[in-house]
Design a protein around this motif. Structure first.
Motif, PDB file in Angstrom:
ATOM      1  N   GLY A 169      -3.374   0.654  -2.921  1.00  0.00           N
ATOM      2  CA  GLY A 169      -2.860  -0.613  -3.534  1.00  0.00           C
ATOM      3  C   GLY A 169      -3.750  -1.444  -4.124  1.00  0.00           C
ATOM      4  O   GLY A 169      -5.029  -1.081  -4.110  1.00  0.00           O
ATOM      5  N   PHE A 170      -3.182  -2.443  -4.774  1.00  0.00           N
ATOM      6  CA  PHE A 170      -4.329  -3.355  -5.547  1.00  0.00           C
ATOM      7  C   PHE A 170      -3.640  -4.897  -5.746  1.00  0.00           C
ATOM      8  O   PHE A 170      -2.355  -5.126  -5.589  1.00  0.00           O
ATOM      9  CB  PHE A 170      -4.493  -2.774  -7.084  1.00  0.00           C
ATOM     10  N   VAL A 171      -4.530  -5.626  -5.934  1.00  0.00           N
ATOM     11  CA  VAL A 171      -4.161  -7.080  -6.088  1.00  0.00           C
ATOM     12  C   VAL A 171      -4.880  -7.595  -7.476  1.00  0.00           C
ATOM     13  O   VAL A 171      -6.108  -7.291  -7.603  1.00  0.00           O
ATOM     14  CB  VAL A 171      -4.497  -8.114  -4.943  1.00  0.00           C
ATOM     15  N   VAL A 172      -4.122  -8.286  -7.930  1.00  0.00           N
ATOM     16  CA  VAL A 172      -4.652  -8.547  -9.518  1.00  0.00           C
ATOM     17  C   VAL A 172      -5.460  -9.998  -9.034  1.00  0.00           C
ATOM     18  O   VAL A 172      -5.024 -10.917  -8.623  1.00  0.00           O
ATOM     19  CB  VAL A 172      -3.559  -9.074 -10.695  1.00  0.00           C
ATOM     20  N   LEU A 173      -6.790 -10.209 -10.017  1.00  0.00           N
ATOM     21  CA  LEU A 173      -7.415 -11.138  -9.824  1.00  0.00           C
ATOM     22  C   LEU A 173      -7.414 -12.174 -11.030  1.00  0.00           C
ATOM     23  O   LEU A 173      -8.077 -13.248 -11.022  1.00  0.00           O
ATOM     24  CB  LEU A 173      -8.859 -10.807  -9.381  1.00  0.00           C
ATOM     25  N   SER A 174      -7.097 -11.685 -12.081  1.00  0.00           N
ATOM     26  CA  SER A 174      -7.089 -12.281 -13.505  1.00  0.00           C
ATOM     27  C   SER A 174      -5.692 -12.679 -13.738  1.00  0.00           C
ATOM     28  O   SER A 174      -4.930 -12.575 -12.929  1.00  0.00           O
ATOM     29  CB  SER A 174      -7.805 -11.283 -14.564  1.00  0.00           C
ATOM     30  N   LEU A 203       0.872  -1.057  -0.263  1.00  0.00           N
ATOM     31  CA  LEU A 203       0.186  -0.059  -0.004  1.00  0.00           C
ATOM     32  C   LEU A 203       0.885   1.203  -0.064  1.00  0.00           C
ATOM     33  O   LEU A 203       1.576   1.735   1.001  1.00  0.00           O
ATOM     34  CB  LEU A 203      -0.881   0.176   1.322  1.00  0.00           C
ATOM     35  N   HIS A 204       1.050   1.991  -1.043  1.00  0.00           N
ATOM     36  CA  HIS A 204       2.024   3.000  -1.372  1.00  0.00           C
ATOM     37  C   HIS A 204       1.389   4.274  -1.154  1.00  0.00           C
ATOM     38  O   HIS A 204       0.312   4.440  -1.187  1.00  0.00           O
ATOM     39  CB  HIS A 204       2.501   2.930  -2.723  1.00  0.00           C
ATOM     40  N   PHE A 205       2.481   5.110  -0.583  1.00  0.00           N
ATOM     41  CA  PHE A 205       2.069   6.605  -0.508  1.00  0.00           C
ATOM     42  C   PHE A 205       3.206   7.537  -0.468  1.00  0.00           C
ATOM     43  O   PHE A 205       4.320   6.848  -0.584  1.00  0.00           O
ATOM     44  CB  PHE A 205       1.055   6.903   0.651  1.00  0.00           C
ATOM     45  N   GLN A 206       3.039   8.552  -0.625  1.00  0.00           N
ATOM     46  CA  GLN A 206       4.408   9.649  -0.678  1.00  0.00           C
ATOM     47  C   GLN A 206       3.928  10.498   0.414  1.00  0.00           C
ATOM     48  O   GLN A 206       3.065  11.173   0.462  1.00  0.00           O
ATOM     49  CB  GLN A 206       4.521  10.550  -2.063  1.00  0.00           C
ATOM     50  N   THR A 207       5.345  10.787   1.138  1.00  0.00           N
ATOM     51  CA  THR A 207       5.044  11.686   2.375  1.00  0.00           C
ATOM     52  C   THR A 207       5.402  13.326   2.119  1.00  0.00           C
ATOM     53  O   THR A 207       4.718  14.209   2.559  1.00  0.00           O
ATOM     54  CB  THR A 207       6.118  11.340   3.388  1.00  0.00           C
ATOM     55  N   SER A 208       6.146  13.511   1.090  1.00  0.00           N
ATOM     56  CA  SER A 208       6.593  14.784   0.640  1.00  0.00           C
ATOM     57  C   SER A 208       5.731  15.437  -0.524  1.00  0.00           C
ATOM     58  O   SER A 208       5.612  16.570  -0.434  1.00  0.00           O
ATOM     59  CB  SER A 208       8.194  14.790   0.173  1.00  0.00           C
ATOM     60  N   ARG A 209       5.017  14.666  -1.466  1.00  0.00           N
ATOM     61  CA  ARG A 209       4.593  15.157  -2.541  1.00  0.00           C
ATOM     62  C   ARG A 209       3.339  14.185  -2.760  1.00  0.00           C
ATOM     63  O   ARG A 209       3.093  13.256  -3.729  1.00  0.00           O
ATOM     64  CB  ARG A 209       5.432  14.971  -3.762  1.00  0.00           C
ATOM     65  N   PRO A 210       2.188  14.151  -1.831  1.00  0.00           N
ATOM     66  CA  PRO A 210       1.402  13.320  -2.194  1.00  0.00           C
ATOM     67  C   PRO A 210       0.506  13.411  -3.454  1.00  0.00           C
ATOM     68  O   PRO A 210       0.353  14.525  -3.891  1.00  0.00           O
ATOM     69  CB  PRO A 210       0.101  13.941  -0.892  1.00  0.00           C
TER      70      PRO A 210
END
Length: 178
Positions: free
Chosen positions: A119-124, A61-68
């Motif tokens: 984030g994401f998870v691939v189901l196909s 699960l990604h994010f950016q602290t300095s440049r959201p």
């Protein structure tokens, strides 16, 4: 366009108008004026990204602290379970998550305003995932929440996803925000 409000402040699921006939289909995936009105915010997308991932790959699960980054995401091939977590301390939905299924047949888009982890998870068998960002990627400000943090409690449709070493080392929510 059909817009569905999320339980997270500012997060929306967008179903654009699709024109289909025996030749195929057409849809507008973005027009600045209409999306600014629909999302009720100024938009200045500066970067487009495209990733391909295989079945059971979980990114995030990604994010950016300095440049959201605000993100407008969609799946052009395949199917994913896509997740947004509110990490804005001042938000009434701080710490909450929302998950939606995105796939090529539905053609829906998911809007995540700046200040959310994603984030994401691939189901196909595989999925091509495209997203527009409101700010540039900043490796110095990159951070990651642990995908299965029990305090967040995301109900992933996959029990043992495939993770990058970096994503497997994600931090707990309480380590970063409390």
């Amino acid at each position: 366009m059909n817009v569905i409000e999320s339980r997270i402040d500012g997060v929306k699921l967008l179903h654009p108008r699709v024109f289909e006939d025996e030749r195929g289909f057409f849809l507008e995936t973005y027009t600045k004026e209409s999306y600014q009105q629909i999302l009720n915010t100024e938009l200045n997308f500066v970067q487009d990204n495209h990733s391909r991932s295989y079945k059971h790959v979980l990114r995030g699960l990604h994010f950016q602290t300095s440049r959201p980054q605000g993100k407008l995401v969609r799946v052009v091939r395949g199917k994913v379970f896509d997740v947004a977590i509110d990490i804005r301390p001042e938000s009434p939905t701080f710490g909450q998550w929302e998950g939606v299924y995105l796939d090529e047949a539905d053609k829906a888009q998911f809007w995540l305003p700046p200040g959310l982890a994603h984030g994401f998870v691939v189901l196909s068998d595989y999925a091509d995932f495209e997203y527009k960002c409101t700010d540039y990627y900043d490796p110095a400000g990159e951070a990651c929440l642990l995908w299965n943090d029990p305090d967040i409690g995301i109900e992933w449709p996959v029990e043992s996803p495939l993770l990058s070493p970096k994503d497997a080392q994600g931090k707990l929510f309480k380590e970063i925000f409390r």
